[in-house]
Each structure stands twice: as structure tokens, then as C-alpha cells.
Design a protein around this motif. Structure first.
Motif, mmCIF file in Angstrom:
data_model
loop_
_atom_site.group_PDB
_atom_site.id
_atom_site.type_symbol
_atom_site.label_atom_id
_atom_site.label_comp_id
_atom_site.label_asym_id
_atom_site.label_seq_id
_atom_site.Cartn_x
_atom_site.Cartn_y
_atom_site.Cartn_z
ATOM 1 N N ARG A 161 12.001 43.048 3.534
ATOM 2 C CA ARG A 161 11.493 43.673 3.968
ATOM 3 C C ARG A 161 10.514 44.972 4.093
ATOM 4 N N ARG A 162 9.427 43.707 4.216
ATOM 5 C CA ARG A 162 7.788 43.867 4.970
ATOM 6 C C ARG A 162 8.017 42.607 5.367
ATOM 7 N N SER A 163 8.469 41.554 5.893
ATOM 8 C CA SER A 163 8.623 40.736 7.108
ATOM 9 C C SER A 163 8.915 41.283 8.933
ATOM 10 N N ALA A 164 8.436 39.737 9.475
ATOM 11 C CA ALA A 164 7.921 40.690 10.844
ATOM 12 C C ALA A 164 9.587 40.716 11.126
ATOM 13 N N ALA A 165 10.713 40.362 10.494
ATOM 14 C CA ALA A 165 12.236 40.050 11.347
ATOM 15 C C ALA A 165 12.357 41.780 10.871
ATOM 16 N N ASN A 166 12.052 42.177 10.047
ATOM 17 C CA ASN A 166 12.566 43.766 9.765
ATOM 18 C C ASN A 166 11.887 44.584 10.347
ATOM 19 N N GLY A 167 10.826 43.859 11.282
ATOM 20 C CA GLY A 167 9.891 45.558 12.548
ATOM 21 C C GLY A 167 10.442 45.496 13.748
ATOM 22 N N ILE A 168 10.372 46.217 14.025
ATOM 23 C CA ILE A 168 10.280 46.491 16.013
ATOM 24 C C ILE A 168 9.375 47.362 15.762
ATOM 25 N N PHE A 169 8.656 47.261 17.322
ATOM 26 C CA PHE A 169 7.152 48.093 17.355
ATOM 27 C C PHE A 169 7.526 48.874 18.310
ATOM 28 N N LEU A 170 6.932 50.136 17.923
ATOM 29 C CA LEU A 170 7.551 51.853 18.715
ATOM 30 C C LEU A 170 6.407 52.650 19.112
#
Length: 332
Positions: free
Chosen positions: A73-82
Motif C-alpha cells: 500500500r505504501r509502495s511506488a507501485a500503488n501511487g500516482i502523481f497528480l
């Protein structure tokens, strides 16, 4: 976006997500820069970007996945920059309108575009066209109608145009006002002509064909026509740039050539814009790229107009509350 149970992104992850898309919003319909100079001091920068969770950081949040571990959940794979606006938008209604699959597609496209721009040195990413127009002097109605449909606007009761738009009298003004109002509402993604470098480079030449470009430049004009006196059929374009009416613009990297169909010119004043005594005319607008030959970009204009500016807005008044107009012969 705020995580619980230790599922917040670390500063390193947040920076990585932002850097991988060049600090641009990953929403393909936005793509605005999220970092810039502060208004108050030359020592700091202003940031409006956010690292958003694709699957929620905690149970009950938007797109929460019970299959994920806290580490996932806190990995880069679960993130998107907006940007901040889009980060809030995707979580409205518990994220139902923005499923994880959509956000993963946004992320993939944004990173691929940034990679291409980084490798080629050509930032061919799109951004939303925001230029204000004082008046429209050219409207390719079928093409602009298509762009409106793509953005969720259907223009009702467009009259059949068999000849010159110029000859439609009062109805020309109704059509122009309708499209000009809608242009302030819809989000048309385009590539700023000033951001294109070396268009004949095979690394991205094919990506330019069919792309929508935007511009706000001084154009030179050639083979301009006079306003038609009779309601005859518009002239047929030959495909020969030496004969057809066109406008063109050059910079250090390219020459933009835009042949235009005179039937879409709006008024007698607008005809003068395509035959200025100085040989140059300031124009802003949108066009679709048809061909790239060496450093020459051949494009078909969608809409052209005279750009607005703060002085004009102060003199004529702002038009913030624009209403959509139904185009109909009954309106005349």
C-alpha cells in the motif's frame, strides 16, 4: 490520500512518483505542471502536486484492496502523481468513477510520455489549451464539433452550411458565439507548437501525425482571398501550397504551414486578418497535424482567432458566465 496504519508514502516515494512524470499531473486530461516559482520570494518554489494512492491506504477508503499488504500500500507501485485538484477528484464518491484500472492506465501513459520526452529531448506531451480568444475569425465547424463531442458537448441544431459561413448573416454570429462560449468550458488537450523540437526525428515523428497543436504566434499569410460577393460555391483547394491560401509560422526548429478553407472564415473583418497589409497577423488557435516533411509541419486549422489580453478584458468586460447556445434558424 492520507494513509493510516503506516501506509503513508515516504518522502522518497513521493519524490520518485513526481520525478517519473516530470512533476506533471498524470491525468491525461490535465497534465498541468505542479511546481513553479513562489510568488513571494525567489528563494522558494510553489508545489501543488500530490502522491495519491491508487488503492486506499486504509480500509474503507477509495479503491481499497484487502489483498494488499501494508508494504504494497505504501509502495511506488500503488501511487500516482497528480495535481491537488485531480487528487481530490479521483477520491470523490469513494473513487467509484475512477477505478484502479483507469488510474494505472493514466500512470503508465504519463510515464511513457515523460520517458519519450526525456530520451528525445522533445517534450511532446499534451496539456489543456487555455488561451482566451477575443473573437473567432475561422471555425472549421465539422472538426470543432467532433472535438466538442469528445469532451461531452453535443451542439444542437447546427444549420446546414453549403456555401460560405460568411454569407449566413446573423446566424454566423450565433454560431460563432456558441462555439466561442463552449471553448471556455471544454478541455482540449494539445501540444504547444513551441514545445516541439526536430519534428522529423523518427523517434516521435509518427506520434505527431494526427496530434492537435496549439499556438499563439505572429503568422505570415499567403494567397489570401477577398470576401465573396456572390453566394457561390467555395473555391476548391488544389493541394499545392504555392496556390492555396495558407498561413505559416517559423521558429528555430520548424515551419508550421496551415492551408485553410476560406468558407470557414467568419466575417468581412476576419477576411482582412488573412490578408493584412503588413503581411503578418497575430493568431491563436488549434490545428491537427496532417503531415511532417523535414522541418515542415503541415496542419489543418480547427479554430483560429485573435487572442485576448487583460487590456481587452478590462475594456470589453469579462465573460465568465457563458451559457451554451442552441444553434437554430428559429433563433434569428
Amino acid at each position: 490520500m492520507t494513509g493510516r496504519n503506516g501506509a503513508n508514502f515516504s518522502p522518497k516515494i513521493r519524490s520518485t512518483l513526481a520525478e517519473r512524470v516530470g512533476y506533471l499531473c498524470s491525468n491525461p486530461h490535465c497534465r498541468i505542471p505542479t511546481i513553479g516559482p513562489s510568488d513571494h520570494t525567489s528563494e522558494t518554489a510553489k508545489r501543488i502536486g500530490r502522491a495519491a494512492h491508487i488503492h486506499a491506504a486504509a480500509k474503507g477508503g477509495p479503491r481499497y484492496s484487502p489483498q494488499q499488504t501494508p508494504e504494497e500500500r505504501r509502495s511506488a507501485a500503488n501511487g500516482i502523481f497528480l495535481c491537488g485538484n485531480c487528487a481530490g477528484m479521483i477520491d470523490q464518491n469513494n473513487g467509484m468513477e475512477y477505478p484502479a484500472e483507469m488510474l494505472l492506465d493514466w500512470k503508465k501513459i504519463a510515464e511513457e510520455e515523460q520517458k519519450e520526452a526525456f530520451i528525445s529531448g522533445n517534450p511532446i506531451f499534451s496539456s489543456i489549451w487555455r488561451q482566451k480568444i477575443h473573437y473567432l475569425n475561422y471555425i472549421n465547424i465539422p472538426r470543432l464539433e467532433l472535438e466538442c463531442l469528445r469532451n461531452g458537448y453535443k451542439i444542437k441544431n447546427i444549420p446546414k452550411i453549403t456555401g460560405w459561413l460568411y454569407h449566413m448573416g446573423q446566424q454566423t454570429g450565433i454560431i460563432t458565439a456558441s462555439f466561442q462560449g463552449i471553448l471556455t468550458r471544454i478541455d482540449i488537450a494539445s501540444i504547444d507548437i513551441e514545445k516541439i523540437r526536430y519534428p522529423d526525428d523518427n523517434k516521435y515523428k509518427d506520434n505527431l501525425i494526427g496530434a492537435i497543436i496549439s499556438f499563439n504566434e505572429n503568422f505570415r499569410t499567403k494567397n489570401g482571398v477577398h470576401p465573396p460577393v456572390l453566394r457561390g460555391a467555395p473555391p476548391t483547394l488544389t493541394g499545392d501550397i504555392e496556390k492555396d491560401p495558407h498561413i505559416y509560422y517559423e521558429n528555430s526548429f520548424l515551419k508550421l504551414i496551415m492551408p485553410y478553407d476560406p468558407r470557414w472564415i467568419t466575417t468581412s473583418t476576419a477576411f482582412g486578418d488573412f490578408r493584412p497589409s503588413s503581411g503578418q497577423q497575430k493568431m491563436t488557435g488549434l490545428a491537427v497535424i496532417k503531415n511532417v516533411a523535414g522541418s515542415n509541419i503541415i496542419a489543418s486549422p480547427i479554430v483560429l482567432g485573435f487572442p485576448s489580453n487583460p487590456l481587452m478584458e478590462a475594456f470589453y468586460g469579462r465573460t465568465n458566465n457563458v451559457r451554451t447556445i442552441s444553434i437554430s434558424e428559429d433563433d434569428i
